[in-house]
Enzyme design. Structure first.
Site, short mmCIF file in Angstrom:
data_model
loop_
_atom_site.label_atom_id
_atom_site.label_comp_id
_atom_site.label_asym_id
_atom_site.label_seq_id
_atom_site.Cartn_x
_atom_site.Cartn_y
_atom_site.Cartn_z
N ASP A 75 0.82 -1.20 0.00
CA ASP A 75 0.00 0.00 0.00
C ASP A 75 0.86 1.25 0.00
OD1 ASP A 75 0.71 -0.76 2.70
OD2 ASP A 75 -0.67 0.78 3.43
N GLU A 137 0.04 -1.21 5.69
CA GLU A 137 1.12 -0.78 6.57
C GLU A 137 1.00 0.70 6.89
OE1 GLU A 137 5.16 0.85 7.56
OE2 GLU A 137 3.79 1.35 5.92
#
Length: 388
Positions: A75, A137
């Site tokens: 991400d 994350e």
């Protein structure tokens, strides 16, 4: 060099997937799965509860103990409102740099790992190289715990983990933890000239934020001068504030978020104990004035710090692969290394790029950093083949 061209092509593809944390990463995961299928590499997903995002785990080489995990998050942070000079999801190369969202943080490392996969397989490694790609994350390391549990439960015990956060291809053996909180203050609306008739959520929230500012100042004063971090001590910041509807209406609701970043050895819940007590006291006082009023404090995420590991196997190998003879290093951002370490795995941070470019408009990774990453992976192939 041909190897860099191949890694750069993979990076361009990865950047092309908009994997901003608020959305899904499944299109990228599917592309990686197809790439691995082309190499006959087994893999499995570890999805979130809704099935909208997923981690991915794959093993290159034999199913034996003692391998290395190459870990990266898929991400990226939003680009909203940032003045980019080019399309953030269409990687471009100029002036010795590769520009695009995620080039630095941290699709560059994922591209290097995928690019190295054919060479690892061709070397017929005696030790496996496991790929572990996570989701979410950037919003609290939310995906990694389930992935790490799957690694512990299903794979032959790895010897170490390399988390490829941007460290300029230098070994980093410590990072701060982060705990994030949402505070919601409810009041009662009334005309601002009739304060006795209502409760201003904004005014109450300001009291709490003032306490956090005072606590932040205290943490700065009490920082250990010998700390390896910059800033040296724990840091506390209020990141988002929303409240009120008009200047002449007592605010019905005010919400704000804050994060606390602690070095190893500090418990965020203990650091915030006095603030929690104040919030509880204020909650009671507001309810005494209006039944619907009050204060709620909700922890949104908690990521453990990553502590230096004396004689750590992961740091030793990363330094060897990177040709790094420098001093011990620690970083102030939070990452998934602390989660791997808490699971009992020797861990190190080492990846291409600088944190100074992460989250910025015109995010980039230096071509020279990717070249160092290619060399790092070439030495990793040799390590896996030798089975040391």
């Amino acid at each position: 060099m041909p190897e860099l061209a191949s890694a750069a092509d993979i990076l361009r593809t990865l950047v092309g997937f908009d994997t901003t944390s608020r959305g899904s990463n499944l299109a990228l995961i599917a592309w990686v799965e197809a790439y691995l299928d082309g190499l006959s590499v087994p893999h499995r997903r570890v999805p979130n509860a809704e099935g909208t995002k997923s981690n991915l785990i794959a093993t290159l080489g034999p199913a034996v103990e003692g391998g290395v995990v190459l870990s990266g998050h898929t991400d990226v942070v939003p680009v909203d409102g940032q003045p980019w000079s080019s399309d953030p999801f269409d990687m471009v190369r100029r002036d010795g740099r590769l520009y695009g969202r995620g080039t630095c943080d941290m699709k560059g490392f994922i591209a290097l790992a995928l690019d190295a996969a054919p060479a690892i397989l061709a070397a017929q490694p005696k030790k496996p190289v496991h790929l572990a790609f996570s989701y979410d994350e950037e919003i609290g390391c939310l995906g990694a715990p389930a992935m790490i549990e799957s690694i512990r439960r299903e794979l032959p015990a790895p010897a170490l983990v390399i988390v490829g956060e941007p460290t300029n291809m230098e070994a980093v053996n410590g990072h701060k933890g982060i705990a994030t909180y949402q505070v919601t203050v409810n009041g009662r609306e009334a005309h601002s000239s009739q304060t006795q008739q209502g409760v201003s959520a904004n005014m109450a929230a300001i009291r709490l934020m003032a306490s956090l500012v005072a606590l932040s100042d205290k943490l700065e004063r009490e920082a250990d001068p010998a700390s390896p971090f910059t800033p040296k001590g724990a840091t506390l910041t209020v990141g988002v504030i929303h409240g009120g509807t008009a200047h002449n209406i007592l605010a019905r609701e005010c919400g704000f978020t804050f994060d606390l970043r602690c070095p190893p050895g500090l418990d965020p819940e203990e650091v915030l104990a006095s603030f929690f007590a104040e919030a509880r006291a204020l909650d009671g006082a507001l309810k005494a004035r209006a039944s619907e009023a009050g204060v709620q404090v909700e922890r949104q995420s908690s990521v453990p710090p990553f502590a230096p590991e004396p004689g750590g196997a992961a740091e030793h190998l990363a330094r060897r692969l990177a040709g790094d003879n420098g001093p011990p290093r620690a970083v102030s951002y939070a990452a998934e290394a602390g989660q791997f370490q808490r699971a009992g795995l020797s861990t190190v941070l080492c990846g291409p790029g600088s944190i100074l470019q992460a989250h910025q408009p015109d995010e980039f990774v230096e071509v020279s950093q990717m070249e160092r990453g290619v060399a790092f992976m070439r030495r990793l192939v040799e390590w896996a083949a030798a089975g040391e």
